[in-house]
Design a protein around this motif. Structure first.
Motif, PDB file in Angstrom:
ATOM      1  N   GLY A  97      44.455  70.351  70.348  1.00  0.00           N
ATOM      2  CA  GLY A  97      44.777  71.672  69.630  1.00  0.00           C
ATOM      3  C   GLY A  97      45.031  71.462  68.190  1.00  0.00           C
ATOM      4  O   GLY A  97      45.457  72.277  67.156  1.00  0.00           O
ATOM      5  N   SER A  98      45.093  70.137  67.612  1.00  0.00           N
ATOM      6  CA  SER A  98      45.403  69.826  66.156  1.00  0.00           C
ATOM      7  C   SER A  98      44.413  70.077  65.329  1.00  0.00           C
ATOM      8  O   SER A  98      43.259  70.132  65.788  1.00  0.00           O
ATOM      9  CB  SER A  98      45.928  68.636  66.104  1.00  0.00           C
ATOM     10  OG  SER A  98      44.980  67.573  66.360  1.00  0.00           O
ATOM     11  N   THR A  99      44.605  70.505  64.128  1.00  0.00           N
ATOM     12  CA  THR A  99      43.600  70.925  63.024  1.00  0.00           C
ATOM     13  C   THR A  99      43.533  69.738  62.196  1.00  0.00           C
ATOM     14  O   THR A  99      44.429  68.967  61.729  1.00  0.00           O
ATOM     15  CB  THR A  99      44.014  71.987  62.160  1.00  0.00           C
ATOM     16  OG1 THR A  99      44.097  73.224  63.067  1.00  0.00           O
ATOM     17  CG2 THR A  99      43.331  72.200  60.971  1.00  0.00           C
ATOM     18  N   LEU A 100      42.224  69.166  62.052  1.00  0.00           N
ATOM     19  CA  LEU A 100      41.918  67.965  61.213  1.00  0.00           C
ATOM     20  C   LEU A 100      41.290  68.435  59.934  1.00  0.00           C
ATOM     21  O   LEU A 100      40.452  69.401  59.676  1.00  0.00           O
ATOM     22  CB  LEU A 100      41.077  67.031  61.913  1.00  0.00           C
ATOM     23  CG  LEU A 100      41.381  66.754  63.479  1.00  0.00           C
ATOM     24  CD1 LEU A 100      39.820  65.858  63.964  1.00  0.00           C
ATOM     25  CD2 LEU A 100      42.539  65.869  63.282  1.00  0.00           C
ATOM     26  N   SER A 101      41.856  68.022  58.909  1.00  0.00           N
ATOM     27  CA  SER A 101      41.371  68.241  57.710  1.00  0.00           C
ATOM     28  C   SER A 101      40.193  67.462  56.886  1.00  0.00           C
ATOM     29  O   SER A 101      40.397  66.460  57.077  1.00  0.00           O
ATOM     30  CB  SER A 101      42.739  68.122  56.582  1.00  0.00           C
ATOM     31  OG  SER A 101      43.609  69.235  56.856  1.00  0.00           O
ATOM     32  N   ALA A 102      39.272  68.286  56.752  1.00  0.00           N
ATOM     33  CA  ALA A 102      38.265  67.306  55.960  1.00  0.00           C
ATOM     34  C   ALA A 102      38.233  67.551  54.401  1.00  0.00           C
ATOM     35  O   ALA A 102      38.881  68.308  53.997  1.00  0.00           O
ATOM     36  CB  ALA A 102      36.787  68.200  56.227  1.00  0.00           C
ATOM     37  N   SER A 103      37.818  66.615  53.771  1.00  0.00           N
ATOM     38  CA  SER A 103      38.020  66.494  52.560  1.00  0.00           C
ATOM     39  C   SER A 103      36.812  66.208  51.565  1.00  0.00           C
ATOM     40  O   SER A 103      35.689  65.490  52.236  1.00  0.00           O
ATOM     41  CB  SER A 103      38.953  65.381  52.037  1.00  0.00           C
ATOM     42  OG  SER A 103      38.800  64.194  52.520  1.00  0.00           O
TER      43      SER A 103
END
Length: 138
Positions: A97-103
């Motif tokens: 359920g966690s949000t992973l940040s793309a960069s």
């Protein structure tokens, strides 16, 4: 099993006595849920990594990344190679359920090895023989 015995179980048969048709109806319900996905495809099979992608309802995109190795690993992925598109900002790890940040990648570096400048990178930690299920919505 008499009525008195059913009352002992709260009026419901125990799981081990339920008719087999319950399994068939469960499989039909599961098939209907999976029918909303399309374009299921294998995108990558390299070394000990396998990537599958699918298009979901309401413009969502899904990717599953499998680590076939007995070693944990952390890998950078181009979001396009995951089938998630090129302008992705946030991706949800479905199981945690966690949000992973793309960069965004502006120049080639070891931190984004294999991801071209102008692309978006997502760093994934994969446990031994593990899998990560990702979802992105446009």
């Amino acid at each position: 099993m008499g009525d008195g015995a059913l009352a002992a179980y709260g009026g419901r048969r125990p799981a081990f006595e339920r008719p087999r048709h319950d399994r068939a109806s469960h499989q039909r319900r599961r098939a209907r849920r999976l029918a909303v996905f399309s374009g299921n495809r294998e995108l990558l099979r390299e070394r000990d990594l396998v990537v599958w992608a699918a298009d979901g309802p309401a413009g969502s995109r899904w990717a599953a990344v499998f680590n076939l190795s007995s070693d944990a690993r952390r890998e950078p992925f181009d979001t396009r190679s995951l089938g998630l598109g090129s302008s992705v900002v946030d991706v949800v790890d479905v199981w945690s359920g966690s949000t992973l940040s793309a960069s965004a990648v502006h120049e080639q570096s070891d931190a984004a090895r294999g991801v071209a400048p102008g692309s978006t990178v997502l760093h994934l930690g994969l446990p031994p023989h593990g899998c990560v299920l990702l979802r992105s919505v446009d």
